[in-house]
Design an enzyme around this catalytic site. Structure first.
Site, short mmCIF file in Angstrom:
data_model
loop_
_atom_site.label_atom_id
_atom_site.label_comp_id
_atom_site.label_asym_id
_atom_site.label_seq_id
_atom_site.Cartn_x
_atom_site.Cartn_y
_atom_site.Cartn_z
CG HIS A 43 -2.02 -0.95 1.03
ND1 HIS A 43 -1.89 -2.25 0.91
CD2 HIS A 43 -3.28 -0.57 1.31
CE1 HIS A 43 -3.02 -2.78 1.14
NE2 HIS A 43 -3.82 -2.15 1.48
CD GLU A 76 -5.46 3.69 2.10
OE1 GLU A 76 -4.48 2.86 2.76
OE2 GLU A 76 -6.73 3.31 2.42
N1 ADE Z 1 -6.14 -2.65 6.24
C1 ADE Z 1 -7.00 -2.84 5.50
N2 ADE Z 1 -7.64 -1.97 4.80
C2 ADE Z 1 -6.65 -0.99 4.56
C3 ADE Z 1 -6.44 0.01 3.73
N3 ADE Z 1 -7.50 0.51 3.29
N4 ADE Z 1 -5.26 0.77 4.00
C4 ADE Z 1 -4.05 0.26 4.68
N5 ADE Z 1 -4.25 -0.68 5.52
C5 ADE Z 1 -5.28 -1.60 5.45
ZN ZN Z 2 -6.16 -2.16 1.05
#
Ligand code: ADE
Ligand code: ZN
Length: 330
Positions: free
Chosen positions: A192, A195
């Site tokens: 990730h 975000e």
């Molecule tokens: N764990 C579960 N959903 C998540 C998200 N959107 N961003 C980061 N960690 C997560």
């Molecule tokens: Zn995620």
């Protein structure tokens, strides 16, 4: 899809299996294991699903996980999810799981992986699936290393490693060592990034962790040079518009950068992240993105092709799925 035609075939590459824990299941498992919850009933729990940001979601997400205790619980969780796949057009899943959120409560990692694998085997006739073990980036890197060591006896069932949880203040560069080790074990790295965190975190995920996919990556759009690099390398970005709206990463579906990302030639695919919390499994996510952003059927088809081509399936299997997407009639 609302058209009544068979759903567009797709791969689900950004799905936290713990994020498929529906409120009714939370209460059923709490009763089974006599776990006290901070909510009186399903209604009260649902009303807590009004998130200000990623952290406010994670607080509820981790609290609910307290009800997952046995191998059977994990098998039931994954089985309930995999049962939804045919109706959503999902033919292949690479599902995230968060071992540290369970081992920290005394659950054996073998029960976590074993239960998820039981469900994957049970549904192998209708949907293919693999596991991606995620490290919690808001926990120390040493704990991630320990988790990878504990998982080693079960890695034949795991296709990759990921990085998730609270992003800001926890850059990818802190996890270089454990990702090096994971890659040396043959695991595919994803993370990730971008975000809530800045474009610099997307760069670090690429340069320091060697990721093959970026999960979310929406803030990359703020950095022209990074966009050019991602487009040139066809780096997959697994985008989750419903999640981004519900976690206030974007102010509304109509303001999501997805159309800009597509126009920039980025290798984008659409995913549901934590569907029990964000109001949509895979096909609902496609439909909501189409309706909210004015996307065409061809845009959806492009992203479905991208989803298979960005998967960790073998090339000949990908080719068969892609042919089915191209043959799909809206
Ligand atoms: N764990 C579960 N959903 C998540 C998200 N959107 N961003 C980061 N960690 C997560
Ligand atoms: Zn995620």
């Amino acid at each position: 899809m609302t058209t009544g035609t068979p759903p567009l075939p797709k791969a689900e590459l950004h799905l936290h299996i713990e994020g498929t824990l529906e409120p009714e299941t939370v209460f059923a498992l709490a009763r089974r294991h006599d776990v006290a919850l901070p909510w009186t009933d399903v209604e009260a729990l649902r009303s807590a699903y009004d998130f200000a940001d990623l952290q406010s979601f994670l607080d509820v997400y981790y609290a609910n996980m307290a009800v997952l205790r046995t191998r059977d619980d994990f098998a039931e969780l994954a089985s309930a999810y995999l049962r939804t796949c045919p109706d959503q057009g999902v033919e292949h899943v690479e599902m995230f799981f968060d071992p540290q959120a369970h081992t920290s409560r005394g659950v054996d990692i073998g029960d976590v992986v074993g239960g998820l694998t039981d469900a994957i085997e049970e549904h192998s006739g209708t949907v293919s699936a693999g596991l991606i073990l995620c490290f919690l980036r808001d926990r120390p890197a040493s704990e991630a290393e320990e988790t990878l060591r504990a998982a080693e006896p079960y890695l034949d069932r795991v296709v990759g490693v990921g990085l998730d949880s609270a992003e800001v203040g926890h850059p990818p560069s802190g996890f270089t060592g454990v990702f090096d080790r994971a890659r040396s074990l043959g695991l595919k790295p994803v993370a990730h990034a971008g975000e809530e965190g800045p474009p610099a975190y997307v760069r670090e995920a690429l340069d320091d962790l060697g990721v093959l996919r970026v999960d979310h990556g929406i803030r990359a759009i703020e950095d022209d040079e990074l966009v050019a690099r991602l487009a040139r390398d066809r780096t997959p970005l697994t985008v989750c518009p419903l999640s981004n709206v519900r976690l206030a990463c974007v102010p509304g579906i109509g303001l999501h950068p997805l159309p800009e990302m597509l126009a920039a030639g980025l290798n984008v695919s659409l995913h549901s992240d934590d569907p029990a919390y964000f109001g949509g499994y895979a096909d609902t996510t496609y439909a909501a993105s189409r309706d909210g952003l004015g996307l065409s059927a061809e845009d959806l088809r492009t992203m479905a092709v991208n989803s298979f081509e960005s998967s960790f399936l073998d090339a000949d299997v990908i080719a068969k799925h892609v042919a089915a997407v191209r043959a799909w009639e809206a």
